[in-house]
Scaffold this motif. Structure first.
Motif, PDB file in Angstrom:
ATOM      1  N   SER A 449       0.721  -1.193  -0.093  1.00 22.52           N
ATOM      2  CA  SER A 449      -0.032   0.013   0.130  1.00 22.52           C
ATOM      3  C   SER A 449       0.755   1.307   0.093  1.00 22.52           C
ATOM      4  O   SER A 449       0.448   2.314  -0.705  1.00 22.52           O
ATOM      5  CB  SER A 449      -0.874   0.136   1.353  1.00 22.52           C
ATOM      6  OG  SER A 449      -1.768  -1.089   1.188  1.00 22.52           O
ATOM      7  N   VAL A 464      -6.767   4.176  -1.890  1.00 22.67           N
ATOM      8  CA  VAL A 464      -7.650   4.037  -0.435  1.00 22.67           C
ATOM      9  C   VAL A 464      -7.141   2.425  -0.015  1.00 22.67           C
ATOM     10  O   VAL A 464      -7.182   1.442  -0.902  1.00 22.67           O
ATOM     11  CB  VAL A 464      -8.955   4.263  -0.875  1.00 22.67           C
ATOM     12  CG1 VAL A 464      -9.963   3.629   0.261  1.00 22.67           C
ATOM     13  CG2 VAL A 464      -9.415   5.387  -1.197  1.00 22.67           C
ATOM     14  N   LEU A 465      -6.754   2.307   1.057  1.00 19.86           N
ATOM     15  CA  LEU A 465      -6.450   1.004   1.676  1.00 19.86           C
ATOM     16  C   LEU A 465      -7.512   0.418   2.576  1.00 19.86           C
ATOM     17  O   LEU A 465      -7.925   1.363   3.758  1.00 19.86           O
ATOM     18  CB  LEU A 465      -5.239   0.843   2.627  1.00 19.86           C
ATOM     19  CG  LEU A 465      -4.887  -0.243   3.394  1.00 19.86           C
ATOM     20  CD1 LEU A 465      -4.745  -1.494   2.280  1.00 19.86           C
ATOM     21  CD2 LEU A 465      -3.578  -0.348   3.994  1.00 19.86           C
ATOM     22  N   ASP A 466      -8.462  -0.458   2.556  1.00 21.67           N
ATOM     23  CA  ASP A 466      -9.687  -0.653   3.285  1.00 21.67           C
ATOM     24  C   ASP A 466      -9.564  -2.110   3.748  1.00 21.67           C
ATOM     25  O   ASP A 466      -9.066  -2.976   3.212  1.00 21.67           O
ATOM     26  CB  ASP A 466     -10.851  -0.658   2.238  1.00 21.67           C
ATOM     27  CG  ASP A 466     -12.149  -0.899   3.172  1.00 21.67           C
ATOM     28  OD1 ASP A 466     -12.062  -0.489   4.295  1.00 21.67           O
ATOM     29  OD2 ASP A 466     -13.109  -1.091   2.456  1.00 21.67           O
ATOM     30  N   GLY A 467      -9.886  -2.332   4.740  1.00 25.08           N
ATOM     31  CA  GLY A 467     -10.003  -3.609   5.520  1.00 25.08           C
ATOM     32  C   GLY A 467      -8.854  -4.097   5.980  1.00 25.08           C
ATOM     33  O   GLY A 467      -8.830  -5.580   6.396  1.00 25.08           O
ATOM     34  N   GLN A 470      -9.037  -6.410   9.320  1.00 26.30           N
ATOM     35  CA  GLN A 470      -9.743  -7.613   9.187  1.00 26.30           C
ATOM     36  C   GLN A 470      -8.859  -8.837   9.120  1.00 26.30           C
ATOM     37  O   GLN A 470      -8.966  -9.860   9.350  1.00 26.30           O
ATOM     38  CB  GLN A 470     -10.689  -7.630   8.044  1.00 26.30           C
ATOM     39  CG  GLN A 470     -11.833  -6.585   8.272  1.00 26.30           C
ATOM     40  CD  GLN A 470     -12.850  -6.794   7.129  1.00 26.30           C
ATOM     41  OE1 GLN A 470     -12.936  -8.021   6.499  1.00 26.30           O
ATOM     42  NE2 GLN A 470     -13.492  -5.772   6.709  1.00 26.30           N
ATOM     43  N   GLN A 501      -9.353   7.228  -8.486  1.00 31.54           N
ATOM     44  CA  GLN A 501      -8.732   6.318  -7.426  1.00 31.54           C
ATOM     45  C   GLN A 501      -8.658   4.883  -7.608  1.00 31.54           C
ATOM     46  O   GLN A 501      -9.266   4.513  -8.290  1.00 31.54           O
ATOM     47  CB  GLN A 501      -9.500   6.882  -6.164  1.00 31.54           C
ATOM     48  CG  GLN A 501     -10.820   6.177  -5.698  1.00 31.54           C
ATOM     49  CD  GLN A 501     -11.559   6.136  -4.603  1.00 31.54           C
ATOM     50  OE1 GLN A 501     -11.290   7.181  -3.863  1.00 31.54           O
ATOM     51  NE2 GLN A 501     -12.150   5.237  -4.120  1.00 31.54           N
ATOM     52  N   THR A 503      -8.276   1.669  -5.210  1.00 32.95           N
ATOM     53  CA  THR A 503      -8.750   0.862  -3.823  1.00 32.95           C
ATOM     54  C   THR A 503      -7.990  -0.567  -3.759  1.00 32.95           C
ATOM     55  O   THR A 503      -8.521  -1.421  -4.741  1.00 32.95           O
ATOM     56  CB  THR A 503     -10.297   0.887  -3.667  1.00 32.95           C
ATOM     57  OG1 THR A 503     -10.766   2.214  -3.861  1.00 32.95           O
ATOM     58  CG2 THR A 503     -10.522   0.235  -2.283  1.00 32.95           C
ATOM     59  N   ARG A 505      -8.836  -3.498  -1.240  1.00 31.72           N
ATOM     60  CA  ARG A 505      -9.673  -3.767  -0.040  1.00 31.72           C
ATOM     61  C   ARG A 505      -9.609  -5.199   0.433  1.00 31.72           C
ATOM     62  O   ARG A 505      -9.361  -6.266  -0.708  1.00 31.72           O
ATOM     63  CB  ARG A 505     -11.210  -3.670  -0.567  1.00 31.72           C
ATOM     64  CG  ARG A 505     -12.389  -3.833   0.481  1.00 31.72           C
ATOM     65  CD  ARG A 505     -13.684  -3.876  -0.071  1.00 31.72           C
ATOM     66  NE  ARG A 505     -13.782  -2.527  -0.386  1.00 31.72           N
ATOM     67  CZ  ARG A 505     -14.071  -1.912  -1.744  1.00 31.72           C
ATOM     68  NH1 ARG A 505     -14.078  -2.728  -2.710  1.00 31.72           N
ATOM     69  NH2 ARG A 505     -14.251  -0.608  -1.904  1.00 31.72           N
ATOM     70  N   SER A 506      -9.475  -5.531   1.749  1.00 36.88           N
ATOM     71  CA  SER A 506      -9.267  -6.646   2.027  1.00 36.88           C
ATOM     72  C   SER A 506     -10.289  -7.297   2.899  1.00 36.88           C
ATOM     73  O   SER A 506     -10.815  -6.280   3.683  1.00 36.88           O
ATOM     74  CB  SER A 506      -7.896  -6.874   2.970  1.00 36.88           C
ATOM     75  OG  SER A 506      -6.740  -6.154   2.280  1.00 36.88           O
TER      76      SER A 506
END
Length: 851
Positions: A449, A464-467, A470, A501, A503, A505-506
Motif C-alpha cells: 500500500s 484507499v486501503l480498506d479492511g 480484518q 482513485q 482501492t 480492499r481486504s
C-alpha cells in the motif's frame, strides 16, 4: 447245497470231490492188489504142503485138495474181512474230506466280496444268496429268498433286466452287465452282473447262478469325472482365450469353439502356422521347434488371421508339455490370448513417452535458452540499473535527473519483462514451486500500500486501503508470490487509470481446517475493458486490444501469471469491468494458520542506513562493471570492499586477510563460484570456513538457487542487484546468520519486564552445558555408539532451537539422523564443524543482539 454254488464255485467243489474219490479208489485198488498177492502166496504154500504130503503118502490126493481148498477159504475170509475194515476206514476219510471241502467252500461263498445268488428260471424268484449280498443291501435272508428278482433291481434298470433275460435264455450266460439294485433303505447301488445257467440232462435251464460286484465307487468316480469334464468343457468354451491341444507330434487334436469360429477350421483341418501373419511365421516356427526339441514351455507374440473378415490381430501364445508318469511328453496344451488392445495401449504409451521425453527435452532446451538469455541480459542490465539508481541520487541538474529517471524506469520495465518470461516458463514446465513459510500478512499488505500510494500520488491519483484490520497477522503461505499477484494488479490499476482513485480492499471470510479464507479486491476508475476482451484476458500475451498495448506498453503476461499462480495456491481470480468506468479484480484464496503466536512485529522500512560497524566485504566477479556496481553500493552502505576476478584470487584474499562476507559470482574463469565455495567449505580448520557466501548471478532459472546452496553458499541474489536487497542481505548475515535473535525476542511478548534477565539466564545455561554436550557427541562418534550420538545430538538441537542458533540445529540434525540410521561414516567432520560453529555462536551470544 448245489443251488448255493455259482458256476465257478460249483466247478471248484466238483473238482475237490473228484480228487477225494480218486484218492479213495487208488487206495482201495492198492490194498486189493496187496491182499491178492498175499492170498496167492498163501495158496501156493498150501498147495506145496499138500503136494509134498501126498507125495510122501501122508495124505491122499483128495485130502490134499480139501486141505488146499480149506487154506484158500481161510485166506479169502481173512482178506475179505481186512478189505471190509479198510473200506470202512476209506469211507470215513472220504466223508471227512468232503465235509472239510464243503466248509471251506461255504465260508468262501458267504464271505466273498461279491454278492452271489441263485434264481429259479421258471418262477424268477431267488433261491439262495450269500451274506455279502445281505450286508450290502441291508435285507434279512428271509426278505430275499423267495422274492422276485425284478423287485431287487432299481426301476431304471428293470427294462434292461427284461432284455437281458431274453439274452440269458438264448446264451445261458451274461457277462459284466452294469445295472442298479435297490437297498432296503431305498437307495441305489451300482453293480456289475455275471450269470451262468444250471441245466438238466436234456439241456433245459433249471436256474441261474449270478454274482453282483459292487461298482458304486467306480461309477461315482466316472460321474464325477464326467461332471469335471463338463465343467472343464464349459470353462474352455467360456474363456476369452483360444484353447487347444496337440498330440506328442504337434498335430492339433482339440480346439475350443472360439478358435474354430475365428479360424474357420476344425482341429483336424487346422494347420495353425497358416493362420499366422507371414511376417511372424519364422519367429513362431523357430520358438515352437525349440520348445518341441527341449520340452520347455512355448511362448510367443504373433498375429493371427480372422477367417471372417481377413484381418489380423495380435495374440500371445503359450503352451506347456503334458507328460506321462514315465516323463515322456504325450501332448501339448496351449492358449492364445488376444492382446490387440494391450498392444495398442503399449504402443500409445510408448508414443506418449516419446512425446513426453521430447517435450521434456524441448522444455529443458527452452529453459537453458531462457537461462542463457536471462544471464546475458541481466549482466549488462545490472550495470544500467545500478548506474541509473546512483545517478538519481547524485547532485544533477533538472534535465540530467529526468534523463536518469527515464533510464531507471526503462530498466525496471525491462527487468519486469524478463522476470515475467521466466516465471511463465517455469509455470508451463511445471518447475514453479511455492515456498510455504510463516509471514506477517498485514505487514505485506501495508508495504504494498505504501509503495502504491507513493506511485499514485505521483500520477495525481488517490489511493484507499480498506479492511487491513480484518486480516490475521501471521499466516502460512508464499509471501513472494502473493506479493507478486497483488503488485501486478495494483500496477495495472496505476497503468490504466488517468484520474480518480485506486482501492485495495481486504476481506476476511472466516477460517476452516485448511486455514484463513481471504478475499482481496483491486478497484480502479480507469479506462475499463471491452466485454469481448474479457474471456481472453488471462491468456498469455493478451491485453485489451492492440491499441492498448501500443499506448500503455507491456506484454500481457502479468494476468496470465497471476491466474496460474493462484491455481497453484488453490485460489481464483475474476474480473468485472465497464469501458470508461473502471475495473475490479477479485482474488480469493486460503492461507494457512500460523503455528507461532500472533505478535506485533516492528514494521520494516526501506530507508537506506549505514551498518553499525564497518564490515569488510569480498566481491568476486570477472565483469569490471559488476565489480564497480557492487563496490559503489556496498561503500554507500558503509562497507570496506575488496574486488577480485576469479576463484583463485578469492582463496588468496581469504588466506591473507579477514573478511566478514563474500559476494560470489557463479561463472568466472580459472575457478568458478561453485568450485571455489566447495573448496572453502572443505577447509574445516581454516578461519574462513564458515564465512557467509552469497551467490550473485544473472542466471535466474529454476534450480539455480538449489545449485548454489548445494555447493555450500548461504544465500542467493540475482542481477541486476538493488541496493535495498544488498542491505537486507548484509543485515541478516552479518547480524543474524549465526544467531536468529528474533527467536529470543519472542520472550518480550510473554513478559517484557523480565525479558533481559530471562534471556541472559537461557544464554548462560546454554553456553555452560554446550561444551559438555559436544564432548559426549565426540565420544559417541569415537566409540561408534550410534544410540548415544542420536540422544546427545537431539538434546543439543532442542536447546539450540530456543536460542535461534540455526546452524547448530542443522548440524545436530545431521548427527541425529546419522545415529538413528547407524550410518556414522563422515560424522567426525560434522563434529569438527559443530565445534567451530558453537564457538562462533558463543561469541555472538555473549555480546548480545545488535542494537
Amino acid at each position: 447245497m448245489s443251488e448255493r454254488k455259482s458256476s465257478a464255485e460249483a466247478s471248484e467243489q466238483a473238482t475237490a470231490t473228484l480228487q477225494t474219490i480218486r484218492w479213495a479208489a487208488n487206495t482201495l485198488r492198492t490194498e486189493i492188489l496187496r491182499q491178492m498177492r498175499r492170498l496167492t502166496v498163501v495158496n501156493l504154500i498150501a498147495a506145496g504142503v499138500c503136494f509134498f504130503a501126498h507125495e510122501a503118502k501122508l495124505i491122499s490126493f483128495t485130502s490134499a485138495l480139501v486141505g488146499f481148498a480149506a487154506c484158500g477159504a481161510v485166506s479169502i475170509f481173512l482178506i475179505s474181512r481186512e478189505l471190509v475194515r479198510r473200506l470202512s476206514f476209506l469211507e470215513g476219510e472220504v466223508s471227512r474230506k468232503v465235509a472239510e471241502r464243503e466248509s471251506i467252500y461255504f465260508d468262501l461263498y458267504d464271505n466273498s466280496p461279491e454278492m452271489h445268488l441263485s434264481v429259479d428260471s421258471k418262477t424268477g424268484k431267488v433261491i439262495q444268496c450269500n451274506k455279502t449280498l445281505l450286508s450290502l443291501t441291508g435285507y434279512e435272508e428271509s426278505e430275499v429268498k423267495g422274492r422276485a428278482i425284478y423287485d431287487l433291481y432299481h426301476p431304471n434298470s428293470r427294462e434292461k433286466v427284461r432284455s437281458l433275460f431274453t439274452k440269458f435264455l438264448a446264451t445261458g450266460r451274461l457277462h459284466d452287465e452294469e445295472l442298479q439294485i435297490l437297498r432296503k433303505d431305498g437307495s441305489s447301488l451300482d453293480i456289475s452282473l455275471n450269470s451262468t445257467s444250471v441245466r438238466d440232462a436234456e439241456g433245459n435251464i433249471l436256474h441261474s447262478r449270478s454274482s453282483w460286484r459292487d461298482i458304486s465307487k467306480r461309477k461315482q468316480a466316472e460321474r464325477e469325472l464326467e461332471a469335471s469334464k463338463a465343467q472343464f468343457q464349459t470353462l474352455v468354451e467360456t474363456l476369452p482365450q483360444f484353447v487347444w491341444a496337440t498330440n506328442a507330434s504337434g498335430q492339433m487334436e482339440f480346439a475350443n469353439k472360439k478358435w474354430l469360429e475365428y479360424s474357420g477350421m476344425s482341429p483336424s483341418e487346422t494347420d495353425a502356422i497358416e493362420n499366422v501373419h507371414p511376417e511372424d511365421r519364422d519367429l513362431v516356427q523357430r520358438v515352437w521347434e525349440d520348445s518341441f526339441k527341449t520340452g520347455t514351455p512355448f511362448e510367443a507374440e504373433y498375429r493371427l488371421k480372422n477367417a471372417n473378415d481377413g484381418t489380423y490381430r495380435w495374440f500371445l501364445g503359450r503352451s506347456i508339455p503334458i507328460r506321462n508318469p514315465g516323463g515322456a511328453i504325450v501332448r501339448w496344451l496351449g492358449t492364445s490370448t488376444d492382446i490387440e488392445e494391450s498392444k495398442r495401449a503399449k504402443e500409445e504409451q510408448t508414443n506418449a513417452l516419446i512425446r513426453e521425453r521430447s517435450a521434456e527435452e524441448s522444455s529443458r532446451v527452452k529453459s537453458e535458452f531462457l537461462a542463457m538469455i536471462s544471464h546475458e541480459i541481466r549482466t549488462p542490465l545490472n550495470t544500467v540499473v545500478a548506474m541509473s539508481e546512483l545517478l538519481t541520487r547524485a547532485n544533477l541538474g533538472p534535465n540530467e535527473t529526468e534523463y536518469a529517471k527515464a533510464i531507471q524506469g526503462s530498466t525496471e520495465v525491462l527487468l519486469a519483462l524478463i522476470n515475467d518470461i521466466l516465471d511463465l516458463s517455469k509455470i508451463e514446465s511445471g518447475k514453479m514451486e511455492l515456498d510455504l513459510v510463516e509471514f506477517n500478512l498485514r505487514e505485506l499488505v501495508l508495504e504494498l500500500s505504501q509503495e502504491t500510494r507513493l506511485s499514485a500520488a505521483n500520477k495525481g491519483l488517490d489511493f484507499v486501503l480498506d479492511g487491513l484490520g480484518q486480516l490475521p497477522e501471521m499466516v502460512q503461505g508464499d509471501p513472494l508470490r502473493l506479493r507478486q499477484i497483488l503488485s501486478n494488479l495494483l500496477g495495472n490499476a496505476l497503468k490504466f487509470t488517468k484520474q480518480g482513485q485506486i482501492t485495495l480492499r481486504s476481506m476476511y471470510e472466516g477460517s476452516t481446517r485448511g486455514g484463513h479464507r481471504l478475499k482481496f479486491e483491486v478497484v480502479d476508475t480507469g479506462i475499463g475493458i471491452d466485454p469481448t476482451t474479457l474471456p481472453k484476458l488471462f491468456s498469455p500475451f493478451t491485453q485489451a486490444d492492440s491499441s492498448t498495448t501500443r499506448r500503455y506498453g507491456g506484454t500481457g503476461l502479468g494476468l496470465s501469471i497471476c491466474k496460474k499462480l493462484l491455481q497453484m495456491m488453490k485460489g481464483t481470480i475474476r474480473v468485472d469491468s465497464e469501458v470508461g468506468r473502471g475495473t475490479k479484480f477479485e482474488v480469493s484464496l486460503t492461507l494457512g494458520i500460523s503455528q507461532k503466536q500472533s505478535k506485533a512485529i516492528e514494521s520494516a522500512t526501506r530507508r537506506l542506513k549505514r551498518l553499525d560497524s564497518v564490515a569488510r566485504i569480498l566481491v568476486a566477479d570477472d565483469v569490471p562493471t559488476n565489480q564497480m556496481v557492487l563496490n559503489l553500493f556496498l561503500k554507500e552502505l558503509g562497507c570496506e570492499v575488496v574486488c577480485v576476478a576469479n576463484g583463485l584470487e578469492v582463496l588468496r584474499e581469504l588466506e591473507g586477510g579477514k573478511f566478514d562476507l563474500v559476494f560470489m559470482d557463479c561463472f568466472m574463469p580459472e575457478k568458478d563460484g561453485y568450485e571455489t565455495t566447495r573448496e572453502i567449505r572443505q577447509r574445516a580448520r581454516e578461519a574462513f570456513h564458515d564465512i557467509p557466501i552469497i551467490a550473485v548471478t544473472a542466471n535466474a532459472a529454476d534450480g539455480e538457487r538449489e545449485k548454489c546452496l548445494d555447493a555450500g553458499m548461504n544465500d542467493f541474489i540475482t542481477k541486476p542487484v538493488q541496493i535495498s536487497e544488498l542491505q537486507t542481505k548484509l543485515n541478516y548475515w552479518l547480524h543474524h546468520g549465526i544467531v536468529d535473535w528474533s527467536v529470543l525476542n519472542e520472550l518480550k511478548l510473554i513478559d517484557p519486564a523480565s525479558f533481559e534477565s530471562t534471556a541472559r539466564e537461557l544464554i548462560d545455561v546454554y553456553l555452560a552445558r554446550g561444551p559438555e554436550r559436544m564432548a559426549r557427541i565426540e565420544e559417541a562418534v569415537a566409540s561408534k555408539n550410534a544410540k548415544e550420538l542420536q540422544r546427545q545430538a537431539h538434546a543439543l538441537k532442542s536447546a539450540s532451537a530456543y536460542l535461534g542458533t540455526k546452524r547448530i540445529q542443522k548440524l545436530c540434525r545431521r548427527l541425529e539422523e546419522a545415529g538413528a540410521s547407524d550410518a556414522l561414516e563422515g560424522t567426525p567432520l560434522v563434529v569438527a564443524e559443530l565445534i567451530h560453529e558453537f564457538a562462533l555462536a558463543a561469541s555472538h551470544l555473549r555480546s548480545g543482539p545488535p542494537r
